[in-house]
Write an enzyme that holds these catalytic residues in place. Structure first.
Site, short mmCIF file in Angstrom:
data_model
loop_
_atom_site.label_atom_id
_atom_site.label_comp_id
_atom_site.label_asym_id
_atom_site.label_seq_id
_atom_site.Cartn_x
_atom_site.Cartn_y
_atom_site.Cartn_z
N CYS A 1 -2.53 -5.21 8.35
CA CYS A 1 -1.64 -4.31 9.07
C CYS A 1 -0.27 -4.23 8.41
O CYS A 1 0.00 -4.94 7.45
CB CYS A 1 -1.47 -4.82 10.49
SG CYS A 1 -3.03 -5.13 11.31
N GLY B 1 -2.59 0.46 7.54
CA GLY B 1 -3.37 0.52 8.78
C GLY B 1 -3.30 1.90 9.39
O GLY B 1 -2.21 2.46 9.52
N ASN C 1 0.95 -9.10 11.21
CA ASN C 1 0.10 -8.76 10.08
C ASN C 1 -0.51 -10.06 9.58
O ASN C 1 0.22 -10.96 9.17
CB ASN C 1 0.93 -8.10 8.97
CG ASN C 1 0.17 -7.95 7.66
OD1 ASN C 1 0.78 -7.90 6.61
ND2 ASN C 1 -1.14 -7.89 7.71
N TYR D 1 -4.94 -3.97 -4.74
CA TYR D 1 -5.26 -2.75 -4.00
C TYR D 1 -4.31 -2.40 -2.86
O TYR D 1 -3.91 -1.26 -2.71
CB TYR D 1 -6.69 -2.85 -3.45
CG TYR D 1 -7.03 -1.72 -2.51
CD1 TYR D 1 -7.43 -0.48 -3.00
CD2 TYR D 1 -6.91 -1.87 -1.13
CE1 TYR D 1 -7.71 0.58 -2.15
CE2 TYR D 1 -7.19 -0.82 -0.27
CZ TYR D 1 -7.59 0.39 -0.78
OH TYR D 1 -7.86 1.43 0.06
P1 AMP Z 1 -16.92 -0.45 -2.63
O1 AMP Z 1 -17.19 -1.24 -3.85
O2 AMP Z 1 -17.79 0.72 -2.42
O3 AMP Z 1 -16.95 -1.32 -1.38
O4 AMP Z 1 -15.44 0.10 -2.71
C1 AMP Z 1 -14.56 -0.20 -3.73
C2 AMP Z 1 -13.48 0.83 -3.68
O5 AMP Z 1 -12.76 0.67 -2.46
C3 AMP Z 1 -12.46 0.76 -4.79
O6 AMP Z 1 -12.25 2.08 -5.22
C4 AMP Z 1 -11.18 0.25 -4.16
O7 AMP Z 1 -10.06 0.97 -4.60
C5 AMP Z 1 -11.37 0.49 -2.70
N1 AMP Z 1 -11.00 -0.64 -1.90
C6 AMP Z 1 -10.81 -1.91 -2.25
N2 AMP Z 1 -10.43 -2.66 -1.21
C7 AMP Z 1 -10.39 -1.82 -0.16
C8 AMP Z 1 -10.04 -1.96 1.20
N3 AMP Z 1 -9.67 -3.13 1.68
N4 AMP Z 1 -10.11 -0.87 2.00
C9 AMP Z 1 -10.49 0.32 1.52
N5 AMP Z 1 -10.82 0.53 0.23
C10 AMP Z 1 -10.76 -0.52 -0.59
#
Ligand code: AMP
Length: 470
Positions: free
Chosen positions: A15, A44, A118, A258
């Site tokens: 968050c 978030g 958070n 990220y």
């Molecule tokens: P996946 O391997 O399909 O689960 O997703 C990986 C992708 O999600 C990468 O493009 C990352 O930039 C993105 N990513 C990594 N961590 C997160 C997160 N916590 N929430 C949303 N997207 C994420």
């Protein structure tokens, strides 16, 4: 080899919190909180809330939705007072319900308190159950209410001592902003796992998860709140108190991979620069023959830039992103799942057709996104797709604020790089090593939580025991 199943959802981020103690007549606390939270929206998207104190009482408003969906001028106008705390939430604990939206407000012997959190506690269940055995009643299912209860039950000690008592029993990650009727308090857990910084605008003080929120309201960065610090802001200025944190800091490394916005600086580390550096290091010793480097927008663009710079392979655009797809976007059902990624990203066929592409992304969590992007690029005519990831494979779940899936859902947990490469359909796959990733954030004096990459957590997620860094 176990079958790799396609998963729809992914781990989501923690968050965002914000606080302001306004001492200038031209600064409206609730408005500043609105803009601050808007800058933290990436942390978030499920709910947003602001609580404001005017020296006598606390008013609050929270609801499900994005910051501009939750608040309008009328609501903000009703939140009168010079001290505010705010929160944007992605649920890592507790269900998706407005009752679980934050700040959590309670009345106790010390008066009204509002708390925004958070992070994630690993012993919240046990603490809650103990308190319930002693007759405590909870209104929400969030661990934030456990924290608030622990503070309230030590009211007789005064607020700062009550906070210290709470910090002695909770285990986990927490960056907190706490509002009392006449003061604002920022608290960072003894490991400093989640970020929290302090800023200043004119004579007013600001607390925020990331420095980008200070920039958004024109505040200047003063410093990061230190691990184990309780920073109290009232009309007499700033006073700091500390609980002992003899084990060294353990800032979340994934913030740099990220979570955090690239324009933030966390504990002295420039997020954008660390990502460019990660891309550069990824390219070192990589002898892949390719025509163009592209990044997955937006989080991997800095790393792709660094990779191109180091490798000498030209950087280009291969994917376009729909900027209006937030994470509250309804995830399509199984049959429509393909659309999930397609509505967010689309390939640029003219740019990729006939080319050998180096595709840079920041992480592979479940592998589903990478698999779809690789397929999208091939459909658009790419001759080869070489996937390069600017972080190590995510092997373990996070217990400290990231709603990761279970181990079984993480593709890296029980699959080799070759197996992952086959699953995502790339011609080759390479991850950045943990040693190299740590080099991108070196020099700050911080130590890091690397649990998702190597299983070395700062706190035992089962026993809550704090673990010293070797
Ligand atoms: P996946 O391997 O399909 O689960 O997703 C990986 C992708 O999600 C990468 O493009 C990352 O930039 C993105 N990513 C990594 N961590 C997160 C997160 N916590 N929430 C949303 N997207 C994420």
């Amino acid at each position: 080899m176990t079958d790799i199943k396609e998963q729809g959802d992914r781990m989501e981020e923690a968050c965002g919190v914000f606080g302001i103690y306004a001492q200038d007549s031209d600064i409206h606390a609730s408005e500043a909180a609105y803009y601050g939270l808007f800058a933290l929206q990436h942390r978030g998207q499920e709910s947003a809330g602001i609580a404001v104190a005017d020296g006598k009482t606390i008013r609050q408003y929270r609801n499900l939705g994005l910051v501009p969906e939750v608040f309008d001028e009328e609501i903000l106008g009703g939140l009168t007072g010079h001290i505010a705390v705010g929160h944007v939430r992605y649920s890592t604990f507790g269900g998706k319900d407005v009752i679980n939206a934050q700040p959590v407000v309670a009345r106790c012997k010390m008066g009204m308190l509002a708390l925004a959190h958070n992070g994630n506690l690993v012993n919240a269940d046990a603490l809650r159950s103990d308190m319930e055995d002693n007759g405590a009643i909870f209104q929400t299912t969030v661990d934030t209410e456990v924290i608030l209860n622990l503070i309230a039950r030590e009211s007789s000690k005064g607020l700062v001592e009550a906070i210290k008592s709470m910090m002695n029993v909770v285990r986990g990650s927490y960056a907190l902003v706490l509002l009392a009727k006449d003061r604002l308090i920022g608290i960072r857990d003894p490991y400093g796992i989640r970020p929290l910084c302090l800023g200043r605008i004119e004579n007013s003080f600001v607390l925020a998860s990331e420095s980008c929120a200070l920039d958004a309201i024109g505040a200047e960065f003063v410093r990061d709140v230190r691990p184990g610090e309780i920073v109290c802001i009232d009309e007499s200025g700033i006073h700091s108190h500390y609980v002992q944190s003899p084990l060294g800091s353990r800032l979340c490394l994934f913030e740099f991979v990220y979570f955090a916005r690239p324009d933030s600086v966390i504990d002295g580390i420039n997020v954008y620069q660390s990502r460019v550096d990660a891309g550069r290091r990824l390219a070192m010793g990589d002898d892949v023959q390719a025509d163009m480097v592209i990044g997955v927008p937006d989080s991997a663009l800095a790393a792709a830039m660094g990779y191109a710079e180091q490798s000498g392979i030209p950087y280009g655009d291969g994917l376009a992103k729909n900027r209006y797809v937030g994470r509250t976007f309804i995830q399509p059902e199984q049959g429509m799942r393909e659309l999930g990624v397609r509505t967010k990203l689309n390939a640029l066929p003219r740019n990729v057709r006939g080319k050998r592409i180096v595709l840079v992304d920041d992480s592979i969590v479940r592998g589903t996104t990478s698999r779809k992007i690789v397929e999208m690029l091939r459909t658009a005519g790419a001759k080869e797709v070489h996937m390069r990831i600017s972080s190590p494979s995510v092997l373990n779940p996070c217990y400290f604020g990231i709603d990761t899936a279970t181990s079984e859902e993480l593709i890296g947990h029980d699959h080799s790089v070759e197996e992952i490469c086959r699953f995502i359909g790339a011609d080759s796959l390479k991850f950045l090593s943990l040693e190299d990733l740590l080099r991108t954030v070196a020099g700050s004096g911080c130590q890091f939580c690397t649990g998702c990459f190597d299983g070395r957590y700062p706190i035992d997620p089962q026993t809550g025991e704090m673990i010293a860094q070797e």
